[in-house]
Write a protein that holds these residues in place. Structure first.
Motif, PDB file in Angstrom:
ATOM      1  N   VAL A  68       0.874  -1.178   0.000  1.00 23.41           N
ATOM      2  CA  VAL A  68       0.000   0.000   0.000  1.00 23.41           C
ATOM      3  C   VAL A  68       0.911   1.228   0.000  1.00 23.41           C
ATOM      4  CG1 VAL A  68      -1.832   1.226   1.200  1.00 23.41           C
ATOM      5  CG2 VAL A  68      -1.754  -1.268   1.284  1.00 23.41           C
ATOM      6  N   THR A  69       0.752   2.046  -1.024  1.00 22.92           N
ATOM      7  CA  THR A  69       1.695   3.163  -1.192  1.00 22.92           C
ATOM      8  C   THR A  69       1.078   4.535  -0.937  1.00 22.92           C
ATOM      9  OG1 THR A  69       1.171   3.232  -3.533  1.00 22.92           O
ATOM     10  CG2 THR A  69       3.088   1.922  -2.895  1.00 22.92           C
ATOM     11  N   LYS A  70      -0.252   4.590  -0.798  1.00 21.12           N
ATOM     12  CA  LYS A  70      -0.911   5.890  -0.601  1.00 21.12           C
ATOM     13  C   LYS A  70      -1.920   5.763   0.529  1.00 21.12           C
ATOM     14  CE  LYS A  70      -2.478   9.535  -3.477  1.00 21.12           C
ATOM     15  NZ  LYS A  70      -3.568   9.880  -4.353  1.00 21.12           N
ATOM     16  N   VAL A  71      -1.641   6.414   1.639  1.00 18.34           N
ATOM     17  CA  VAL A  71      -2.500   6.304   2.821  1.00 18.34           C
ATOM     18  C   VAL A  71      -2.838   7.689   3.352  1.00 18.34           C
ATOM     19  CG1 VAL A  71      -2.715   5.340   5.152  1.00 18.34           C
ATOM     20  CG2 VAL A  71      -1.316   4.151   3.453  1.00 18.34           C
ATOM     21  N   LYS A  72      -4.117   7.886   3.634  1.00 17.64           N
ATOM     22  CA  LYS A  72      -4.530   9.113   4.315  1.00 17.64           C
ATOM     23  C   LYS A  72      -5.379   8.738   5.509  1.00 17.64           C
ATOM     24  CE  LYS A  72      -4.515  12.246   0.386  1.00 17.64           C
ATOM     25  NZ  LYS A  72      -5.374  12.830  -0.659  1.00 17.64           N
ATOM     26  N   VAL A  73      -5.344   9.582   6.508  1.00 22.41           N
ATOM     27  CA  VAL A  73      -6.141   9.355   7.710  1.00 22.41           C
ATOM     28  C   VAL A  73      -6.929  10.622   8.008  1.00 22.41           C
ATOM     29  CG1 VAL A  73      -6.102   8.741  10.153  1.00 22.41           C
ATOM     30  CG2 VAL A  73      -4.335   7.846   8.630  1.00 22.41           C
ATOM     31  N   ARG A  74      -8.244  10.455   8.197  1.00 26.86           N
ATOM     32  CA  ARG A  74      -9.053  11.602   8.624  1.00 26.86           C
ATOM     33  C   ARG A  74      -9.467  11.375  10.063  1.00 26.86           C
ATOM     34  NH1 ARG A  74     -12.976  11.414   5.202  1.00 26.86           N
ATOM     35  NH2 ARG A  74     -14.760  10.813   6.435  1.00 26.86           N
ATOM     36  N   GLY A  75      -9.072  12.281  10.925  1.00 23.04           N
ATOM     37  CA  GLY A  75      -9.379  12.150  12.351  1.00 23.04           C
ATOM     38  C   GLY A  75     -10.327  13.249  12.792  1.00 23.04           C
ATOM     39  N   THR A  76     -11.368  12.841  13.495  1.00 21.63           N
ATOM     40  CA  THR A  76     -12.322  13.815  14.031  1.00 21.63           C
ATOM     41  C   THR A  76     -12.553  13.497  15.499  1.00 21.63           C
ATOM     42  OG1 THR A  76     -13.442  13.721  11.889  1.00 21.63           O
ATOM     43  CG2 THR A  76     -14.562  14.912  13.648  1.00 21.63           C
ATOM     44  N   LEU A  77     -12.426  14.510  16.320  1.00 25.65           N
ATOM     45  CA  LEU A  77     -12.691  14.314  17.742  1.00 25.65           C
ATOM     46  C   LEU A  77     -14.125  14.745  18.029  1.00 25.65           C
ATOM     47  CD1 LEU A  77     -11.311  13.467  20.425  1.00 25.65           C
ATOM     48  CD2 LEU A  77     -10.848  15.888  20.819  1.00 25.65           C
ATOM     49  N   PHE A  78     -14.845  13.940  18.804  1.00 29.17           N
ATOM     50  CA  PHE A  78     -16.216  14.258  19.208  1.00 29.17           C
ATOM     51  C   PHE A  78     -16.267  14.328  20.721  1.00 29.17           C
ATOM     52  CE2 PHE A  78     -16.661  12.392  15.073  1.00 29.17           C
ATOM     53  CZ  PHE A  78     -17.775  12.995  14.489  1.00 29.17           C
ATOM     54  N   MET A  88     -13.026  20.486  18.365  1.00 29.90           N
ATOM     55  CA  MET A  88     -11.616  20.865  18.217  1.00 29.90           C
ATOM     56  C   MET A  88     -10.990  20.570  16.856  1.00 29.90           C
ATOM     57  SD  MET A  88      -8.555  20.305  20.939  1.00 29.90           S
ATOM     58  CE  MET A  88      -9.278  20.918  22.416  1.00 29.90           C
ATOM     59  N   PHE A  89     -11.155  19.379  16.311  1.00 30.53           N
ATOM     60  CA  PHE A  89     -10.539  19.179  14.999  1.00 30.53           C
ATOM     61  C   PHE A  89     -11.256  18.120  14.178  1.00 30.53           C
ATOM     62  CE2 PHE A  89      -8.595  15.134  15.862  1.00 30.53           C
ATOM     63  CZ  PHE A  89      -8.289  15.175  17.209  1.00 30.53           C
ATOM     64  N   ASN A  90     -11.122  18.286  12.885  1.00 34.28           N
ATOM     65  CA  ASN A  90     -11.595  17.330  11.874  1.00 34.28           C
ATOM     66  C   ASN A  90     -10.587  17.523  10.746  1.00 34.28           C
ATOM     67  OD1 ASN A  90     -13.014  15.752  10.055  1.00 34.28           O
ATOM     68  ND2 ASN A  90     -14.444  17.384   9.511  1.00 34.28           N
ATOM     69  N   ALA A  91      -9.587  16.659  10.704  1.00 26.79           N
ATOM     70  CA  ALA A  91      -8.471  16.942   9.814  1.00 26.79           C
ATOM     71  C   ALA A  91      -8.015  15.693   9.073  1.00 26.79           C
ATOM     72  CB  ALA A  91      -7.300  17.490  10.623  1.00 26.79           C
ATOM     73  N   THR A  92      -7.573  15.891   7.855  1.00 23.69           N
ATOM     74  CA  THR A  92      -7.058  14.789   7.051  1.00 23.69           C
ATOM     75  C   THR A  92      -5.551  14.950   6.901  1.00 23.69           C
ATOM     76  OG1 THR A  92      -9.131  14.712   5.864  1.00 23.69           O
ATOM     77  CG2 THR A  92      -7.285  13.573   4.844  1.00 23.69           C
ATOM     78  N   SER A 104       6.246  17.582  10.568  1.00 20.79           N
ATOM     79  CA  SER A 104       5.607  18.474   9.603  1.00 20.79           C
ATOM     80  C   SER A 104       4.175  18.853   9.971  1.00 20.79           C
ATOM     81  CB  SER A 104       5.605  17.822   8.210  1.00 20.79           C
ATOM     82  OG  SER A 104       4.887  16.598   8.260  1.00 20.79           O
ATOM     83  N   ASN A 105       3.567  18.132  10.933  1.00 22.64           N
ATOM     84  CA  ASN A 105       2.179  18.398  11.264  1.00 22.64           C
ATOM     85  C   ASN A 105       2.003  18.202  12.768  1.00 22.64           C
ATOM     86  OD1 ASN A 105      -0.617  17.806  11.865  1.00 22.64           O
ATOM     87  ND2 ASN A 105      -0.973  17.550   9.664  1.00 22.64           N
ATOM     88  N   ALA A 106       1.750  19.289  13.486  1.00 23.30           N
ATOM     89  CA  ALA A 106       1.749  19.242  14.952  1.00 23.30           C
ATOM     90  C   ALA A 106       0.652  18.334  15.506  1.00 23.30           C
ATOM     91  CB  ALA A 106       1.598  20.651  15.521  1.00 23.30           C
ATOM     92  N   LEU A 107      -0.528  18.392  14.920  1.00 18.46           N
ATOM     93  CA  LEU A 107      -1.644  17.581  15.409  1.00 18.46           C
ATOM     94  C   LEU A 107      -1.375  16.089  15.176  1.00 18.46           C
ATOM     95  CD1 LEU A 107      -4.562  17.650  16.601  1.00 18.46           C
ATOM     96  CD2 LEU A 107      -5.375  17.610  14.240  1.00 18.46           C
ATOM     97  N   ALA A 108      -0.968  15.768  13.947  1.00 21.37           N
ATOM     98  CA  ALA A 108      -0.660  14.371  13.612  1.00 21.37           C
ATOM     99  C   ALA A 108       0.492  13.875  14.485  1.00 21.37           C
ATOM    100  CB  ALA A 108      -0.310  14.246  12.139  1.00 21.37           C
TER     101      ALA A 108
END
Ligand SMILES: *[C@@H]1O[C@H](CO)[C@@H](O)[C@H](O)[C@H]1NC(C)=O
Ligand SMILES: *[C@@H]1O[C@H](CO)[C@@H](O)[C@H](O)[C@H]1NC(C)=O
Ligand SMILES: *[C@@H]1O[C@H](CO)[C@@H](O)[C@H](O)[C@H]1NC(C)=O
Length: 179
Positions: A68-78, A88-92, A104-108
């Protein structure tokens, strides 16, 4: 006047430490769902209580179309008010790009610090093996969460959608409370 200030500061420090010490995270549930069983499926996904203080979550997902060469994660806090609401966040995040530079990404990066020591995902893409999150303990989460980024008390869940080649393949929801 100076003494008053010092007293005030002491009260503040005391309050702050009491608030911090009393804020405790607990896992309450975990749900893992494959959205494409030809692509992936969960071998296991559970919360386990060994005793009052030792509770952890583990999961293993089998990948059927490796590498698997292309992965994205979308995280949403409820957070729960009257029902759960996004909080607070809903980010990919492009996981493959992120793993090349985890600063490169503080939240991640914040969430990566929870996962990294307990997972075989700790390398750059591609992924050509099953993915494991092994015994992420509530104690470790507490240590990370309450010292680094204090959240208000309440019931939460973190929803993560796992995408490969821009298609949703799995969703993992981790529920917990902070009291
Ligand atoms: C809980 O279980 C862990 C792992 O078996 C052990 O190290 C720890 O001492 C136990 N704690 C209590 C309070 O029994
Ligand atoms: C989060 O963002 C995605 C895409 O930007 C959107 O489709 C989704 O509905 C959002 N989720 C929530 C709970 O707002
Ligand atoms: C990933 O984690 C494993 C087990 O903790 C460790 O042996 C390995 O060196 C780590 N790999 C990287 C690239 O950090």
């Amino acid at each position: 006047m100076c003494a008053n200030h010092i007293v005030l500061i002491w009260i503040f420090v005391l309050l702050y430490s009491v608030v911090k010490i009393s804020s405790r995270f607990e896992f309450t549930n975990i749900e893992c769902t494959s959205l494409d069983k030809k692509f992936d499926d969960f071998e296991y996904c559970y919360l386990k209580s060994i005793n009052r203080s030792y509770k952890y979550l583990s999961l293993k997902v089998n990948l059927f179309k490796t590498p698997v060469t292309k992965v994205k994660v979308r995280g949403t806090l409820f957070k729960r008010y009257n029902g759960y609401k996004p909080f607070m966040f809903n980010a990919t995040v492009d996981a493959c790009r992120f793993l090349k530079n985890t600063k490169s990404n503080a939240l991640a990066s914040y969430f990566w610090d929870f996962i990294k020591p307990h997972s075989n995902m700790n390398h750059t893409c591609p992924y050509d093996h099953d993915l494991i999150l092994d015994k992420l303990s509530v104690g470790f989460v507490n240590q990370q969460a309450t010292t680094v980024l204090p959240f208000p008390e309440g019931a939460y869940f973190l929803e993560t959608y796992w995408m490969a080649y821009d298609i949703d393949r799995a969703v993992v929801k981790v529920y917990g409370t902070l009291s």
